[in-house]
Structures are given as structure tokens and as C-alpha cells.
Design a protein around this motif. Structure first.
Motif, PDB file in Angstrom:
ATOM      1  N   ASN A  29     -22.780 -35.336 -21.389  1.00 34.86           N
ATOM      2  CA  ASN A  29     -22.257 -34.066 -20.961  1.00 34.86           C
ATOM      3  C   ASN A  29     -22.968 -33.029 -20.664  1.00 34.86           C
ATOM      4  O   ASN A  29     -23.820 -32.439 -21.553  1.00 34.86           O
ATOM      5  CB  ASN A  29     -21.040 -33.715 -21.675  1.00 34.86           C
ATOM      6  CG  ASN A  29     -19.959 -34.884 -22.025  1.00 34.86           C
ATOM      7  OD1 ASN A  29     -19.888 -35.678 -21.301  1.00 34.86           O
ATOM      8  ND2 ASN A  29     -19.471 -34.796 -23.287  1.00 34.86           N
TER       9      ASN A  29
ATOM     10  N   TRP B  12     -22.299 -39.820 -16.444  1.00 35.48           N
ATOM     11  CA  TRP B  12     -22.389 -38.218 -17.096  1.00 35.48           C
ATOM     12  C   TRP B  12     -21.170 -37.646 -16.574  1.00 35.48           C
ATOM     13  O   TRP B  12     -20.868 -37.521 -15.551  1.00 35.48           O
ATOM     14  CB  TRP B  12     -23.837 -37.708 -16.716  1.00 35.48           C
ATOM     15  CG  TRP B  12     -24.959 -38.263 -17.371  1.00 35.48           C
ATOM     16  CD1 TRP B  12     -25.138 -39.106 -18.059  1.00 35.48           C
ATOM     17  CD2 TRP B  12     -26.213 -37.398 -17.058  1.00 35.48           C
ATOM     18  NE1 TRP B  12     -26.622 -39.453 -18.469  1.00 35.48           N
ATOM     19  CE2 TRP B  12     -27.139 -38.121 -17.890  1.00 35.48           C
ATOM     20  CE3 TRP B  12     -26.963 -36.345 -16.514  1.00 35.48           C
ATOM     21  CZ2 TRP B  12     -28.664 -38.112 -18.020  1.00 35.48           C
ATOM     22  CZ3 TRP B  12     -28.047 -35.949 -16.894  1.00 35.48           C
ATOM     23  CH2 TRP B  12     -28.882 -36.818 -17.516  1.00 35.48           C
ATOM     24  N   LYS B  13     -20.744 -36.410 -17.639  1.00 34.72           N
ATOM     25  CA  LYS B  13     -19.785 -35.698 -17.031  1.00 34.72           C
ATOM     26  C   LYS B  13     -20.646 -34.526 -16.701  1.00 34.72           C
ATOM     27  O   LYS B  13     -21.610 -33.862 -17.376  1.00 34.72           O
ATOM     28  CB  LYS B  13     -18.779 -35.466 -17.926  1.00 34.72           C
ATOM     29  CG  LYS B  13     -17.845 -34.311 -17.722  1.00 34.72           C
ATOM     30  CD  LYS B  13     -16.391 -34.504 -18.354  1.00 34.72           C
ATOM     31  CE  LYS B  13     -16.455 -33.560 -19.733  1.00 34.72           C
ATOM     32  NZ  LYS B  13     -15.138 -33.557 -20.495  1.00 34.72           N
TER      33      LYS B  13
ATOM     34  N   VAL C 138     -20.300 -30.254 -15.952  1.00 35.10           N
ATOM     35  CA  VAL C 138     -19.528 -29.220 -16.054  1.00 35.10           C
ATOM     36  C   VAL C 138     -20.108 -27.934 -15.038  1.00 35.10           C
ATOM     37  O   VAL C 138     -21.258 -27.745 -15.594  1.00 35.10           O
ATOM     38  CB  VAL C 138     -19.107 -28.631 -17.474  1.00 35.10           C
ATOM     39  CG1 VAL C 138     -18.075 -27.240 -17.252  1.00 35.10           C
ATOM     40  CG2 VAL C 138     -18.209 -29.921 -18.160  1.00 35.10           C
TER      41      VAL C 138
ATOM     42  N   GLN D  47     -15.437 -36.632 -13.174  1.00 31.86           N
ATOM     43  CA  GLN D  47     -16.566 -36.584 -13.852  1.00 31.86           C
ATOM     44  C   GLN D  47     -17.445 -35.115 -13.391  1.00 31.86           C
ATOM     45  O   GLN D  47     -18.472 -34.730 -14.139  1.00 31.86           O
ATOM     46  CB  GLN D  47     -17.803 -37.800 -13.606  1.00 31.86           C
ATOM     47  CG  GLN D  47     -17.362 -38.899 -14.029  1.00 31.86           C
ATOM     48  CD  GLN D  47     -17.136 -39.105 -15.467  1.00 31.86           C
ATOM     49  OE1 GLN D  47     -16.088 -38.822 -16.086  1.00 31.86           O
ATOM     50  NE2 GLN D  47     -18.413 -39.298 -16.188  1.00 31.86           N
TER      51      GLN D  47
ATOM     52  N   HIS E 279     -16.148 -29.346 -23.856  1.00 31.10           N
ATOM     53  CA  HIS E 279     -16.678 -30.486 -22.910  1.00 31.10           C
ATOM     54  C   HIS E 279     -17.767 -31.093 -23.961  1.00 31.10           C
ATOM     55  O   HIS E 279     -18.390 -31.984 -23.401  1.00 31.10           O
ATOM     56  CB  HIS E 279     -17.001 -30.048 -21.590  1.00 31.10           C
ATOM     57  CG  HIS E 279     -16.022 -29.657 -20.730  1.00 31.10           C
ATOM     58  ND1 HIS E 279     -15.150 -30.558 -20.249  1.00 31.10           N
ATOM     59  CD2 HIS E 279     -15.727 -28.206 -20.388  1.00 31.10           C
ATOM     60  CE1 HIS E 279     -14.241 -29.583 -19.655  1.00 31.10           C
ATOM     61  NE2 HIS E 279     -14.803 -28.554 -19.627  1.00 31.10           N
TER      62      HIS E 279
ATOM     63  N   ILE F 294     -20.845 -30.294 -24.861  1.00 30.32           N
ATOM     64  CA  ILE F 294     -21.892 -30.328 -23.845  1.00 30.32           C
ATOM     65  C   ILE F 294     -23.240 -30.659 -24.778  1.00 30.32           C
ATOM     66  O   ILE F 294     -23.214 -30.214 -25.797  1.00 30.32           O
ATOM     67  CB  ILE F 294     -21.930 -28.932 -23.180  1.00 30.32           C
ATOM     68  CG1 ILE F 294     -20.926 -28.598 -22.435  1.00 30.32           C
ATOM     69  CG2 ILE F 294     -23.587 -28.850 -22.485  1.00 30.32           C
ATOM     70  CD1 ILE F 294     -20.639 -29.489 -21.257  1.00 30.32           C
TER      71      ILE F 294
END
Ligand code: NAD
Ligand code: DAU
Length: 336
Positions: free
Chosen positions: A2, A27-28, A30, A52, A73, A75
Motif C-alpha cells: 500500500n 498495489w493499493k 492512496v 485500488q 490504509h 501504508i
């Protein structure tokens, strides 16, 4: 994985978000962006509904918000691109450059440290090195001699990021790259400004004698360099990213006119940018040797593709060039 990308609605950030979605589909991403005059969410319209990609409008200097996002999230890594990025604007009004680039970056670093981010990629610039004479190229150990309020603010953020590594053992990697060009660049920077003016048959303002040199890098090559640095770069290290395409400004302007079949009589030499750096050139030997990165695009092919994109995507830049941009442009002209 993430990843928090800051400034993902700007020129390089939006290209990077799309690049990551293609290259690392699991992958996410943000995307934290304040949507200043330079941030355009429309650029990412093709990612609408993509689970995503999560867009959050906000300021990197808002520590509470950043910490919330890092936790919400989970991260793993931050790719930090959000910045005030235009040298001419920093000459007209330096304050926001210090607020965003220096203080904002420090808040982002602090939040990342507090929330245990595993890797922080600081996207810096070759402008930290100042100006070169007619020969030589910047290496990672060249002295830092920034000239403009923009480059001084970027040097500060670059050094603060490195200080977080040295002092707090945070995993930080810094990249310093040369002038990017490509799709979705705001038409205040040399290449898109000249294309848009030429399409309107308006004068093309060349600063000084037009012989200043920049080392051009296609934005896709930059995105690839950022991904490689994120995945393989060594903590605490700096990597220069350069296109190996040095060109004088006037050559580029004439090249654009040639591609658009417009007359060179549109060129107008105007007063020089105060403190204008004469020449930049990057030595990318370190990133090539250590991480295997090399620019793929040739400048001539990349410029032709970019000009064609602006011709075919008039709607994008017509919307962008309204409002705040026009106001800024008027101020620019009155002060010259
Ligand atoms: P840009 O001006 O096109 O985009 C900057 C983005 O940051 C915008 O979307 C803007 O809304 C966002 N932003 C600004 N302030 C913010 C804040 N306080 N919080 C959250 N978001 C904010 O810039 P760019 O040309 O895409 O450059 C991206 C990064 O790369 C910058 O850090 C710049 O210094 C660096 N860089 C750019 C180049 C280049 O040639 N363009 C070369 C070397 C390094
Ligand atoms: O080198 C990396 C830097 O490149 C980035 O860190 C900056 O974010 C990015 O804006 C860019 O800075 P430059 O000042 O080099 O880019 P710009 O497109 O503003 O100008 C490129 C050259 O063209 C420079 O020598 C000034 C000149 N110029 C620019 C404009 C906008 C003109 O002659 N006329 C113009 O109208």
C-alpha cells in the motif's frame, strides 16, 4: 503493498499513479493531493471506480490527516511528489514554497516516522545543485547551490528527508531528476506553454538569449526510475535521474514550431528570469550501475509524441488554462 503518493494529481504524480496501476496492479495507491492550481483530478478520470486507487483531497502539512491515512490504509511506503514546482512562481511569491515544500515535507516525514512507514521516497530535483558551466554534469556528490526560492525550498526538503534517515534511522531514499516533459504537464512550463501559445498563434516568450540548457527526461522514464528507486534503492542514498538529452531552450522552441508548422516569427525574446540557471546536466551513472535504470525515450521521439498529444487533447489544456492560470499569466507579463 500500500503506497501513499502525494501530489498524484499533478503532472508527474498523475503519470506515476497511472504507471503504478499498470506496472503493479495489485498495489493499493492512496493519492493525497491538495488540488492547487496545478492539481487536476480530471487527469485521472480513467481511474474512476478503480478500487485500488483512493483519492483524498488534503494537505501534506495536515499531520492529523496524514497519520489517519497511514493507519487507515496500512501504508507501507510514501512516494512524495507534492510541491509547489514552478520557478517563476517562486520568484513572484516565495512564501507558499516554504510552507508546502519545507514545512509540509517535514510534517509528512514526522507523520511517516510516527506511523512506522517502511520506506519514504523523496522526489527531489537537479536544481539543488545550482547551475553548471559549459561542461561537466551533476553527480550525487556535487555541491548543493540552489539559486531560486523554489530550488532552495526543494534543497531544504531534500536535506530534511536525509536528516530523518541519519538521525532517526528512517528508511529514506532521495531521487534528484532533471526536467521532465510529456503528457498532462501544466502549460506554465516551457514545452506545453510553447505548444499552447503556438496553437493560438500567440508569441512564444523566450527568456534571455534562449541559450540556457536543460537535460530533458520523458516523464515515463522518470516514473520507471522512481519505481526502481522505491523497490531497490539503498536507504539513505541519493540517486540522480537524467535523460541524457541536453538541449538549448531555443532549439526546443524551434523544434515545436517545426512540428506544428508554425513560423519562427512567433518567437519573442523577453527579459530574462532573475537568477536564471544557465545549464543543468545529470550524470546518471549511479542509478544505472546500482539499480539498472536507463532512459528509454529519445528526446526527438518523445517531443513529437508530446506535441501530438497536446494537439489532440485540446479540451484538457483549455480547461486547465482558464481561471487561476490566466490570472497568474497576466501577473507574469506585467512584471516583465
Ligand atoms: P506539479 O506542480 O505539476 O504538481 C504538484 C502537485 O502537488 C499538484 O497536484 C498539487 O495540487 C499538489 N500539491 C501542492 N501543494 C500540496 C500540498 N500542500 N498538499 C498536497 N498536495 C499538494 O509538479 P510536477 O512537475 O508534477 O512535480 C512533482 C514533483 O517532482 C515536485 O516535487 C517537483 O519538485 C519534482 N520535480 C519536478 C520536475 C519537473 O520537471 N516537473 C523535475 C524534478 C523534480
Ligand atoms: O530541473 C528540474 C526542474 O525543471 C524542476 O525541479 C522544476 O519543478 C521544473 O519546473 C523545471 O524547472 P525549469 O525552470 O528548468 O523549467 P521551466 O519549464 O520553467 O523552464 C525551462 C527553461 O525554459 C528555463 O531555462 C526557463 C525557460 N523558459 C521557461 C518559460 C516558462 C523560457 O524561456 N520561457 C518561458 O516562458
Amino acid at each position: 503493498m500500500n503506497v501513499l503518493v502525494t501530489g498524484g494529481c499533478g503532472f508527474i504524480g498523475s503519470n506515476l499513479v497511472k504507471y503504478l496501476r499498470r506496472e503493479r496492479p495489485d498495489w493499493k495507491i492512496v493519492n493525497l493531493d491538495k488540488l492547487t492550481y496545478a492539481g487536476n483530478l480530471e487527469t485521472l478520470a480513467d481511474l474512476e471506480g478503480d478500487p485500488q486507487h483512493v483519492f483524498v483531497r488534503g494537505d501534506i502539512g495536515n499531520r492529523e490527516l496524514v497519520e489517519h491515512l497511514l493507519v487507515q490504509h496500512s501504508i507501507d511506503a510514501v512516494m512524495h511528489l507534492a510541491a509547489e514546482s514552478h520557478v517563476d512562481r517562486s520568484i513572484l511569491g516565495p512564501e507558499i514554497f516554504v510552507t508546502t515544500n519545507v514545512l509540509g515535507t517535514q510534517q509528512l516525514l514526522e507523520a511517516s516516522r510516527a506511523r512506522g512507514v517502511k520506506r519514504f521516497l523523496m522526489v527531489s530535483t537537479d536544481e539543488v545543485y545550482g547551475s553548471l558551466g559549459p561542461t561537466g554534469a551533476f553527480t550525487e556528490v556535487s555541491p548543493l547551490q540552489p539559486s531560486s526560492p523554489y530550488s532552495a525550498s526543494k534543497t531544504s526538503s531534500d536535506l530534511i528527508a536525509l536528516a530523518y534517515h541519519h538521525t532517526f534511522k528512517m528508511d529514506v531514499v532521495v531521487t534528484r531528476c532533471s526536467n521532465n516533459y510529456g503528457r498532462y504537464q501544466f502549460p506554465e512550463k516551457l514545452i506545453p506553454l510553447m505548444v499552447v501559445n503556438a496553437l493560438h498563434d500567440k508569441p512564444l516568450p523566450v527568456y534571455g538569449d534562449g541559450a540556457n540548457v536543460r537535460d530533458w527526461l520523458h516523464v515515463e522514464d522518470h516514473c520507471q526510475g522512481l519505481l526502481v528507486a522505491l523497490e531497490k534503492g539503498r536507504a539513505g542514498e541519493v540517486y540522480n535521474i537524467g535523460g541524457g538529452s541536453e538541449r538549448r531552450n531555443i532549439e526546443i522552441v524551434k523544434g515545436i514550431l517545426g512540428l506544428l508548422n508554425k513560423p519562427e516569427s512567433l518567437i519573442q525574446y523577453v527579459a530574462d528570469r532573475p537568477g536564471h540557471d544557465r545549464r543543468y546536466a545529470i550524470d546518471p551513472a549511479k542509478i544505472r550501475a546500482e539499480l539498472g535504470w536507463k532512459a528509454k525515450h529519445t528526446f526527438e521521439e518523445g517531443l513529437a509524441d508530446t506535441v501530438k498529444w497536446y494537439v489532440e487533447n485540446r479540451a484538457w489544456w483549455e480547461r486547465v488554462t482558464s481561471g487561476a492560470y490566466r490570472q497568474y499569466f497576466d501577473t507574469q507579463y506585467k512584471t516583465r
